[in-house]
Design an enzyme around this catalytic site. Sequence first.
Site, short mmCIF file in Angstrom:
data_model
loop_
_atom_site.label_atom_id
_atom_site.label_comp_id
_atom_site.label_asym_id
_atom_site.label_seq_id
_atom_site.Cartn_x
_atom_site.Cartn_y
_atom_site.Cartn_z
N SER A 170 1.18 57.77 75.93
CA SER A 170 1.17 57.28 76.75
C SER A 170 1.40 55.44 75.99
CB SER A 170 0.91 56.46 78.16
OG SER A 170 1.70 55.96 78.72
N ASP A 432 9.01 63.99 81.86
CA ASP A 432 8.55 62.73 81.68
C ASP A 432 9.28 61.76 81.73
OD1 ASP A 432 6.72 60.88 81.33
OD2 ASP A 432 6.19 61.27 79.47
N HIS A 457 4.12 63.72 81.10
CA HIS A 457 3.60 63.32 80.71
C HIS A 457 1.92 63.82 79.72
CE1 HIS A 457 3.25 58.54 79.49
NE2 HIS A 457 2.07 58.83 79.91
#
Length: 489
Positions: A170, A432, A457
């Site tokens: 991320s 995601d 994710h």
Amino acid sequence: MAFHSTWIVLWTILFVFSLCTVGKGHKGFVKFAPRLHSTQNSEAEEKWFIQKLDHFNGQDTREWKQRYFVNDTFAHPDGPVFLMIGGEGPANPAWMDHGTWLTYAEKLGALCFMLEHRFYGKSHPTVDLSTDGLRFLSSRQALADLAHFRTVMAKAQGLSSRKWVAFGGSYPGSLAAWFRLKYPHLVYASAATSAPVHAQVNFPEYLEVVRRSLASENSNCPLLVKKASDTLVELLKDPTTYDNISKDFNLCSKLQIQSERDSAYFLETLAGNFMDVVQYNQDNRAFEGVIGTNITIEVLCGVMADASLGDPYARYAAVARLMMETFSIKCLDVSFNNYLRDMTNTSWDGPAAGGGRQWVYQTCTEFGFYQSTDSPNQPFAGFPLEYHVKQCADFYNVSAEQLAEAVAQTNEYYGGYDIRSSRIVFPNGSIDPWHALGITSDISPELPAVFIEGTAHCANMYPARSQDPPQLALARDHIFLLLQQWLQE
């Protein structure tokens, strides 16, 4: 027990476990990264590194203590050094005992470090979270932290000749890519998972991916969500409906809509139920102590398809109640004024100090990433870009013009999608929503992408399990082979 800000509650639930957290999908922040929950049982010892407050002002000699962890279980004298980058939440020592990167470390004989991001967890560079202090919170300062940590640690432990590999998911995935980009002499290779490398003020594509991800489970699901959302928007125009709405969604107090931001906050809170579940759909977070992993896209779409619950609006309310029950929330506080109060509390003991105030500051001063309803190709309504941007002024006195300029500077500094480097792998999952701002096809043989169909994710970062789809297992193996090949060069 009533909670004064649903956003703060959900931030605590989802981001206190931070390692793969890129701000959430609602309440003005994003969703990213795998999480590292500091209360998780782990034998990893908490260590501290003396860090510079301002790396870009040689006259500023102030210092602070940054938290880090070490795992030398697999370390070989000639092996590489792995550096896991912390994100917008506390660094979780559970990642020193679990995770795909440790599988790689065992095979390659790597020494493993994890460094907590400044201003998150226990790494407090300043006495409070005032805007004056937060000026030292930026990705550039964080990268300089990584560089200084790597330089000092390499010298102190005789690791200067070893090849260092950065890992992150991320926002930390972006940092992993940028670390290799900006400090190529210090980091040899990077694995940048679910990394949004392109900054963007308005990010309506997030909800477009949410729609597609819901449709991948049931083609009618996003249509039912849209009907429910549209119905609620119409009901909010009539104050005589507020008593019923308050009861339907189990609000802590009677709904009060005195401005567009009040309705936007309420609508975004409810949309966030779907945004959260899509982003982390079927990931393996249980080892971190995360609750609610049993709530998947399939579960939510199952509720939305259940005609016995009533019309789509009633099913939408049922989803909200299911989420509240799952997270032991007795009632929903949808007061924007309470949220404003919490987000402007500058104490390290404040309700947003777990990461909310800090991350939204970074979105206002570097990234944007605002998941607005400005696109017609998504199922929600009522929280446009203007609503998000206004929060930057409310919380930090950052104007819309300043925000736009900051985002432009971020892309100018890092290159956005146009990355010119080598030995960086970019894994992303099709479910995601963050993949819309990431690298999903090869830039070059030295900058490969690994696009994993049907995963969410940071899925490739979590520990493997028997129910993982074959394409996820193959992606993990492919990433390992790339790292192995690069380290042998």
